[in-house]
Design a protein around this motif. Structure first.
Motif, PDB file in Angstrom:
ATOM      1  N   MET A  42       0.846  -1.178   0.000  1.00 62.79           N
ATOM      2  CA  MET A  42       0.000   0.000   0.000  1.00 62.79           C
ATOM      3  C   MET A  42       0.885   1.233   0.000  1.00 62.79           C
ATOM      4  N   SER A  43       0.624   2.124  -0.911  1.00 60.56           N
ATOM      5  CA  SER A  43       1.428   3.341  -0.982  1.00 60.56           C
ATOM      6  C   SER A  43       0.778   4.457  -0.167  1.00 60.56           C
ATOM      7  N   VAL A  44       1.601   5.377   0.262  1.00 68.06           N
ATOM      8  CA  VAL A  44       1.138   6.514   1.045  1.00 68.06           C
ATOM      9  C   VAL A  44       1.173   7.745   0.144  1.00 68.06           C
ATOM     10  N   THR A  45       0.066   8.475   0.104  1.00 70.61           N
ATOM     11  CA  THR A  45       0.000   9.667  -0.739  1.00 70.61           C
ATOM     12  C   THR A  45       0.460  10.892   0.032  1.00 70.61           C
ATOM     13  N   ASN A  46       0.732  11.934  -0.677  1.00 74.36           N
ATOM     14  CA  ASN A  46       1.112  13.204  -0.053  1.00 74.36           C
ATOM     15  C   ASN A  46      -0.014  13.712   0.845  1.00 74.36           C
ATOM     16  N   ASP A  47      -1.264  13.515   0.435  1.00 72.61           N
ATOM     17  CA  ASP A  47      -2.404  13.938   1.243  1.00 72.61           C
ATOM     18  C   ASP A  47      -2.437  13.188   2.575  1.00 72.61           C
ATOM     19  N   ASP A  48      -2.107  11.898   2.551  1.00 71.58           N
ATOM     20  CA  ASP A  48      -2.050  11.113   3.788  1.00 71.58           C
ATOM     21  C   ASP A  48      -1.013  11.689   4.749  1.00 71.58           C
ATOM     22  N   ILE A  49       0.136  12.018   4.207  1.00 73.36           N
ATOM     23  CA  ILE A  49       1.213  12.586   5.035  1.00 73.36           C
ATOM     24  C   ILE A  49       0.793  13.936   5.601  1.00 73.36           C
ATOM     25  N   MET A  50       0.186  14.777   4.789  1.00 77.52           N
ATOM     26  CA  MET A  50      -0.231  16.110   5.252  1.00 77.52           C
ATOM     27  C   MET A  50      -1.323  15.999   6.311  1.00 77.52           C
ATOM     28  N   ASN A  51      -2.234  15.063   6.165  1.00 79.01           N
ATOM     29  CA  ASN A  51      -3.279  14.865   7.173  1.00 79.01           C
ATOM     30  C   ASN A  51      -2.678  14.416   8.495  1.00 79.01           C
ATOM     31  N   GLU A  52      -1.702  13.542   8.431  1.00 74.48           N
ATOM     32  CA  GLU A  52      -1.020  13.086   9.643  1.00 74.48           C
ATOM     33  C   GLU A  52      -0.271  14.237  10.307  1.00 74.48           C
ATOM     34  N   LEU A  53       0.380  15.069   9.511  1.00 76.09           N
ATOM     35  CA  LEU A  53       1.100  16.229  10.034  1.00 76.09           C
ATOM     36  C   LEU A  53       0.138  17.197  10.718  1.00 76.09           C
ATOM     37  N   ARG A  54      -1.010  17.441  10.114  1.00 79.58           N
ATOM     38  CA  ARG A  54      -2.014  18.313  10.728  1.00 79.58           C
ATOM     39  C   ARG A  54      -2.475  17.752  12.073  1.00 79.58           C
ATOM     40  N   ALA A  55      -2.666  16.456  12.149  1.00 81.06           N
ATOM     41  CA  ALA A  55      -3.112  15.826  13.389  1.00 81.06           C
ATOM     42  C   ALA A  55      -2.063  15.994  14.484  1.00 81.06           C
TER      43      ALA A  55
END
Length: 73
Positions: free
Chosen positions: A1-14
């Protein structure tokens, strides 16, 4: 499963929205101001302290956002 840039940004916001609680002395060190300045901010209603047991603590991220207008990602 690949991780998208949006996934990373959502995690950073959290992570960025977590609270960082500090006592007044540590708030002063964090912002490189005197303890008297922190107490003055509280008296003038610029920051809010929260009672935890017998000590007052402050949310540093809220102070950064509200007092210094620092926006997180």
């Amino acid at each position: 499963m690949s991780v998208t840039n949006d996934d990373i940004m959502n995690e950073l916001r959290a992570v960025k929205h977590q609270h960082v609680w500090k006592r007044a002395e540590n708030v002063a060190k964090h912002f490189d101001v005197s303890l008297g300045t922190v107490k003055s901010w509280k008296r003038r209603g610029l920051i809010t302290g929260y009672k935890h047991d017998k000590i007052v603590i402050y949310d540093v991220l809220v102070i950064e956002r509200d007092l210094f207008k620092i926006e997180s990602i």
